[in-house]
Write a protein that holds these residues in place. Structure first.
Motif, PDB file in Angstrom:
ATOM      1  N   HIS A  89      80.950  58.252 -10.782  1.00  0.00           N
ATOM      2  CA  HIS A  89      82.091  57.597 -10.529  1.00  0.00           C
ATOM      3  C   HIS A  89      81.463  55.939  -9.090  1.00  0.00           C
ATOM      4  CE1 HIS A  89      85.876  55.892  -9.240  1.00  0.00           C
ATOM      5  NE2 HIS A  89      86.007  56.234  -8.342  1.00  0.00           N
ATOM      6  N   ALA A  90      80.480  56.458  -8.650  1.00  0.00           N
ATOM      7  CA  ALA A  90      80.625  55.591  -7.177  1.00  0.00           C
ATOM      8  C   ALA A  90      79.813  55.109  -7.365  1.00  0.00           C
ATOM      9  CB  ALA A  90      79.348  56.874  -6.216  1.00  0.00           C
ATOM     10  N   ALA A  91      78.895  54.826  -8.643  1.00  0.00           N
ATOM     11  CA  ALA A  91      78.119  54.029  -9.198  1.00  0.00           C
ATOM     12  C   ALA A  91      78.741  52.784 -10.117  1.00  0.00           C
ATOM     13  CB  ALA A  91      77.148  54.816  -9.836  1.00  0.00           C
ATOM     14  N   GLU A  92      80.043  53.666 -10.508  1.00  0.00           N
ATOM     15  CA  GLU A  92      81.142  52.174 -11.671  1.00  0.00           C
ATOM     16  C   GLU A  92      81.760  51.761 -10.188  1.00  0.00           C
ATOM     17  OE1 GLU A  92      83.859  53.972 -13.671  1.00  0.00           O
ATOM     18  OE2 GLU A  92      84.706  54.856 -12.623  1.00  0.00           O
ATOM     19  N   SER A  93      81.478  51.842  -9.224  1.00  0.00           N
ATOM     20  CA  SER A  93      82.941  51.863  -7.970  1.00  0.00           C
ATOM     21  C   SER A  93      82.080  50.848  -7.147  1.00  0.00           C
ATOM     22  CB  SER A  93      83.281  52.314  -7.738  1.00  0.00           C
ATOM     23  OG  SER A  93      84.135  53.967  -8.079  1.00  0.00           O
ATOM     24  N   GLY A  94      80.735  50.401  -7.311  1.00  0.00           N
ATOM     25  CA  GLY A  94      79.775  49.890  -7.022  1.00  0.00           C
ATOM     26  C   GLY A  94      79.522  50.544  -5.351  1.00  0.00           C
ATOM     27  N   PHE A  95      80.062  51.782  -5.176  1.00  0.00           N
ATOM     28  CA  PHE A  95      78.953  52.422  -3.711  1.00  0.00           C
ATOM     29  C   PHE A  95      78.057  53.036  -3.805  1.00  0.00           C
ATOM     30  CE2 PHE A  95      83.747  51.297  -3.333  1.00  0.00           C
ATOM     31  CZ  PHE A  95      83.516  51.310  -2.320  1.00  0.00           C
ATOM     32  N   ALA A  96      77.577  53.500  -3.094  1.00  0.00           N
ATOM     33  CA  ALA A  96      75.911  53.953  -2.712  1.00  0.00           C
ATOM     34  C   ALA A  96      76.790  56.017  -3.128  1.00  0.00           C
ATOM     35  CB  ALA A  96      75.448  54.175  -1.324  1.00  0.00           C
ATOM     36  N   LEU A  97      75.834  56.884  -3.108  1.00  0.00           N
ATOM     37  CA  LEU A  97      76.479  57.876  -2.694  1.00  0.00           C
ATOM     38  C   LEU A  97      76.300  58.082  -1.574  1.00  0.00           C
ATOM     39  CD1 LEU A  97      77.010  59.813  -5.581  1.00  0.00           C
ATOM     40  CD2 LEU A  97      74.830  60.807  -5.447  1.00  0.00           C
ATOM     41  N   HIS A 254      90.167  50.241 -12.565  1.00  0.00           N
ATOM     42  CA  HIS A 254      88.903  49.699 -12.126  1.00  0.00           C
ATOM     43  C   HIS A 254      87.677  48.970 -12.016  1.00  0.00           C
ATOM     44  CE1 HIS A 254      89.615  47.225  -8.426  1.00  0.00           C
ATOM     45  NE2 HIS A 254      88.016  47.840  -8.186  1.00  0.00           N
ATOM     46  N   GLY A 255      86.779  50.320 -12.868  1.00  0.00           N
ATOM     47  CA  GLY A 255      85.986  50.579 -13.775  1.00  0.00           C
ATOM     48  C   GLY A 255      85.495  49.481 -14.268  1.00  0.00           C
ATOM     49  N   ARG A 256      86.188  48.934 -15.722  1.00  0.00           N
ATOM     50  CA  ARG A 256      85.770  48.849 -16.808  1.00  0.00           C
ATOM     51  C   ARG A 256      86.171  47.197 -16.457  1.00  0.00           C
ATOM     52  NH1 ARG A 256      87.241  52.726 -20.711  1.00  0.00           N
ATOM     53  NH2 ARG A 256      87.574  54.230 -19.995  1.00  0.00           N
ATOM     54  N   THR A 257      84.765  46.741 -17.409  1.00  0.00           N
ATOM     55  CA  THR A 257      84.983  45.669 -17.684  1.00  0.00           C
ATOM     56  C   THR A 257      85.941  45.257 -19.029  1.00  0.00           C
ATOM     57  OG1 THR A 257      82.439  45.378 -16.759  1.00  0.00           O
ATOM     58  CG2 THR A 257      83.759  43.021 -17.991  1.00  0.00           C
ATOM     59  N   PRO A 258      86.920  44.375 -19.574  1.00  0.00           N
ATOM     60  CA  PRO A 258      87.361  43.726 -18.060  1.00  0.00           C
ATOM     61  C   PRO A 258      88.057  44.808 -17.592  1.00  0.00           C
ATOM     62  CG  PRO A 258      89.030  43.060 -19.992  1.00  0.00           C
ATOM     63  CD  PRO A 258      87.414  43.843 -20.575  1.00  0.00           C
ATOM     64  N   PRO A 259      88.476  45.068 -16.301  1.00  0.00           N
ATOM     65  CA  PRO A 259      89.426  46.103 -15.511  1.00  0.00           C
ATOM     66  C   PRO A 259      90.869  46.602 -16.571  1.00  0.00           C
ATOM     67  CG  PRO A 259      89.005  44.559 -14.061  1.00  0.00           C
ATOM     68  CD  PRO A 259      88.700  43.930 -15.552  1.00  0.00           C
ATOM     69  N   GLN A 260      90.940  47.663 -16.708  1.00  0.00           N
ATOM     70  CA  GLN A 260      92.222  47.754 -17.239  1.00  0.00           C
ATOM     71  C   GLN A 260      93.328  48.673 -16.242  1.00  0.00           C
ATOM     72  OE1 GLN A 260      91.858  50.648 -20.728  1.00  0.00           O
ATOM     73  NE2 GLN A 260      93.743  50.817 -20.926  1.00  0.00           N
ATOM     74  N   TYR A 261      94.584  47.679 -17.410  1.00  0.00           N
ATOM     75  CA  TYR A 261      95.841  49.389 -15.337  1.00  0.00           C
ATOM     76  C   TYR A 261      96.822  49.691 -16.143  1.00  0.00           C
ATOM     77  CZ  TYR A 261      92.326  46.956 -12.401  1.00  0.00           C
ATOM     78  OH  TYR A 261      91.637  46.758 -11.596  1.00  0.00           O
ATOM     79  N   LEU A 262      97.097  50.609 -15.710  1.00  0.00           N
ATOM     80  CA  LEU A 262      98.934  51.174 -16.466  1.00  0.00           C
ATOM     81  C   LEU A 262      99.759  49.936 -17.060  1.00  0.00           C
ATOM     82  CD1 LEU A 262      97.909  54.543 -14.832  1.00  0.00           C
ATOM     83  CD2 LEU A 262      97.653  54.178 -17.161  1.00  0.00           C
TER      84      LEU A 262
END
Ligand code: ZN
Length: 285
Positions: A89-97, A254-262
């Protein structure tokens, strides 16, 4: 042992769910008033309650509808939530661990039960299935090896997140973006750690309209349950009945391509193996 909040009253769950109902024993009635009906009050007397519950006469259990269940811990004094606590999840969010737990809060007015409708906030609304830890005995400067001894039990949670509010301006606004009314559903039951073969290895996931979007295992937590208890208690005192949302695995919208929301009408099903399932439908304001 399994506990629930049935229409605001603490109940012991004495068997498995069947056809939308669960066998439940009302704690105040069965204990002849020894313990309060308030589901939040029990953690202040956790050891005493566990001893009573183990020998409680369970014959008087009656079926209660799952739709009558409220948040198993309705008013914790402190609510902790952990960000970026799964590598994927950190990776899909674009953050370092993270090298230390990323801690924020979800305000308690956002708590709701395991079923029902949740009103969408104005922004892009996302899902985050999480294992939720409930503290049983106060913890201050405890070692990780002792961490589980301070845990009353585990439940399922959703860290529903309005990404628009969360990322409106840097830095991210975690607490408010994740605290709209109904954005912290928990339940359906609290399960004590002894009920699991390995409480550090639980499968969890969620589905949107029946399509799996998240699936993971708590064995992949960057900071395990016992480490979180140790780390938080190194700064502050964890209080009986406090709640820790332990973070979410990969697969958020938020981490999907394209993003998917409820969207209004979407059904979100969230589960942790050995605990149970949350079922919510999203509706427009
Ligand atoms: Zn989260």
């Amino acid at each position: 042992m399994r506990l629930a909040n049935c229409a605001g009253r603490l109940v012991l769950i004495t068997g498995d769910a069947s056809q939308g109902s669960l066998p439940a024993l009302d704690v105040e009635t069965a204990s002849e008033g020894l313990f309060s009906a308030d589901p939040q009050a029990i953690y202040a007397r956790w050891a005493e309650f566990r001893a009573w519950a183990e020998s409680a006469q369970r014959d008087a259990a009656t079926p209660v509808a799952e739709s009558a269940l409220g948040p198993v811990v309705p008013r914790p004094a402190q609510v902790f939530a952990i960000g970026l606590n799964y590598r994927d999840h950190a990776a899909e969010s674009g953050f370092a661990l993270p090298t230390a737990p990323v801690v924020f809060t979800k305000y308690v007015s956002s708590f709701t039960g395991p079923t029902g409708d949740i009103t969408l906030s104005p922004g892009d609304v996302d899902w985050e299935v999480e294992l939720v830890v409930v503290i049983g005995t106060a913890a201050r400067r405890v070692d990780a090896a002792d961490g589980w001894n301070h845990v009353a039990g585990l439940t399922v949670g959703q860290d529903i997140s309005d990404r628009t509010a969360q990322f409106a301006a840097p830095p991210a606004q975690f607490g408010l973006g994740k605290s709209f009314p109904g954005y912290s559903p928990i339940g359906p039951v609290l399960v004590t750690p002894d009920e699991f073969d390995d409480p550090d290895r639980l499968t969890l996931g969620c589905e949107v309209n029946g399509t799996a979007v998240q699936k993971g295992t708590t064995a992949d937590l960057v900071f395990s349950v016992s480490t979180l208890v140790a780390e938080l208690s190194s700064t502050l005192e964890l209080l009986p009945g406090d709640v820790i949302f332990t973070g979410t695995p990969a697969g958020v919208g938020h981490g999907r391509t394209p993003p998917q929301y409820l969207r209004a009408g979407d059904e979100l099903t969230s589960w942790v193996s050995g605990i149970g399932v949350l079922r919510h439908r999203f509706v427009s304001a």
